[in-house]
Design an enzyme around this catalytic site. Structure first.
Site, PDB file in Angstrom:
ATOM      1  N   ASP A 232       5.083  68.025  26.494  1.00  0.00           N
ATOM      2  CA  ASP A 232       5.315  66.731  27.129  1.00  0.00           C
ATOM      3  C   ASP A 232       3.982  65.980  27.265  1.00  0.00           C
ATOM      4  OD1 ASP A 232       7.955  67.446  27.409  1.00  0.00           O
ATOM      5  OD2 ASP A 232       7.707  68.155  29.474  1.00  0.00           O
TER       6      ASP A 232
HETATM    7  N1  URA Z   1       8.537  72.893  28.954  1.00  0.00           N
HETATM    8  C1  URA Z   1       8.454  71.671  29.526  1.00  0.00           C
HETATM    9  O1  URA Z   1       9.202  71.346  30.431  1.00  0.00           O
HETATM   10  N2  URA Z   1       7.489  70.841  29.081  1.00  0.00           N
HETATM   11  C2  URA Z   1       6.600  71.159  28.108  1.00  0.00           C
HETATM   12  O2  URA Z   1       5.745  70.348  27.752  1.00  0.00           O
HETATM   13  C3  URA Z   1       6.715  72.428  27.517  1.00  0.00           C
HETATM   14  C4  URA Z   1       7.689  73.278  27.965  1.00  0.00           C
END
Ligand code: URA
Length: 248
Positions: free
Chosen positions: A105
């Protein structure tokens, strides 16, 4: 480079023997310049044509592998109109057609593999292979032994099936955190999952009522974040790291 048959190109790129590649083409996940390609005898120019397998580009030139310590604020994509991409951090890195393997993310930090090796990326991301991913999670509230058990045994995050069994370890509990600003407890957890559903870690912690405040990926399969890399820095993988990744 001269024109070559599509089945030879795919076999040379490591997608299987010539006969396996012919079967693959029948299933239809290969595209040449965005158009589905099913004929093994189709001629392609590896230098000019964009050949992809299940949406992942395949290159027959030399492969490059980099480890990036992703900072928050960058999107895991090759192009984006709204925010800088992780590729903008790899200025000066050798290799055509680099792309991030999977997505972190925008606000997640830590280990991101960047390569132009489509088949390897495909294997690492394939749900069949269950490559372990370990995260450092700062969550709001006190994570109890019951919460850890729920995270580990599989939890309903709104998908058809609960998450697969995971490993969750409480590292510490901190109070008066800056994150919440209200003197509440913040828990530090190390979580290893074997799948990669959209926002999976955040949704798992949401499901136990302890939302994620900070997330950092520490490892993916055999690859562990080199903590000497400052945020935003990258380095090529060592030969050992590459062969370990390829041999799982
Ligand atoms: N899980 C998430 O919620 N976000 C990420 O960036 C990676 C794994």
């Amino acid at each position: 480079m001269s024109l070559i048959r599509l089945d030879k190109f795919l076999a040379d790129a490591g997608l299987g023997t010539r006969s396996q590649v012919k079967l693959l083409l029948k299933k239809g996940p290969v595209a040449v310049n965005g158009k589905p390609a099913r004929r093994p005898e189709q001629k392609v120019d590896p230098e000019k044509d964009e050949i992809s397998h299940e949406g992942m580009p395949i290159f027959c030139h030399e492969s490059y592998y980099y480890m990036l310590n992703k900072p928050a604020g960058y999107v895991s994509a090759t192009e984006d109109n709204t925010a800088p991409t992780v590729l903008s951090l790899l200025k000066g890195a050798a290799g055509r057609g680099l792309f991030p393997v999977g997505r972190l993310d925008k606000d997640t930090e830590g280990l991101l593999l960047i390569t132009n090796d489509g088949p390897l990326a495909h294997r690492l991301l394939s749900p069949r292979h269950h490559v372990d991913k370990t995260y450092l999670v700062k969550a709001s509230g006190t994570i109890t032994p019951h919460d850890l058990a729920r995270l580990e045994s599989g939890i309903d995050i709104g998908e058809k099936a609960p998450t697969l069994p995971a490993k969750a370890r409480l590292l510490s509990l901190e109070s008066c955190s800056q994150e919440t600003g209200d003197g509440q407890t913040v828990s530090l957890v190390e979580l290893t999952i074997h799948e990669g559903k959209f926002h999976q870690v955040k949704r798992m912690f949401q499901a136990i009522g302890k939302p994620v405040l900070y997330l950092k990926r520490l490892s993916m399969g055999s690859l562990t974040l080199d903590e000497s890399l400052s945020q935003g820095a990258f380095r090529p993988l060592t030969k050992e790291e590459i062969s370990a990744l390829k041999s799982f």
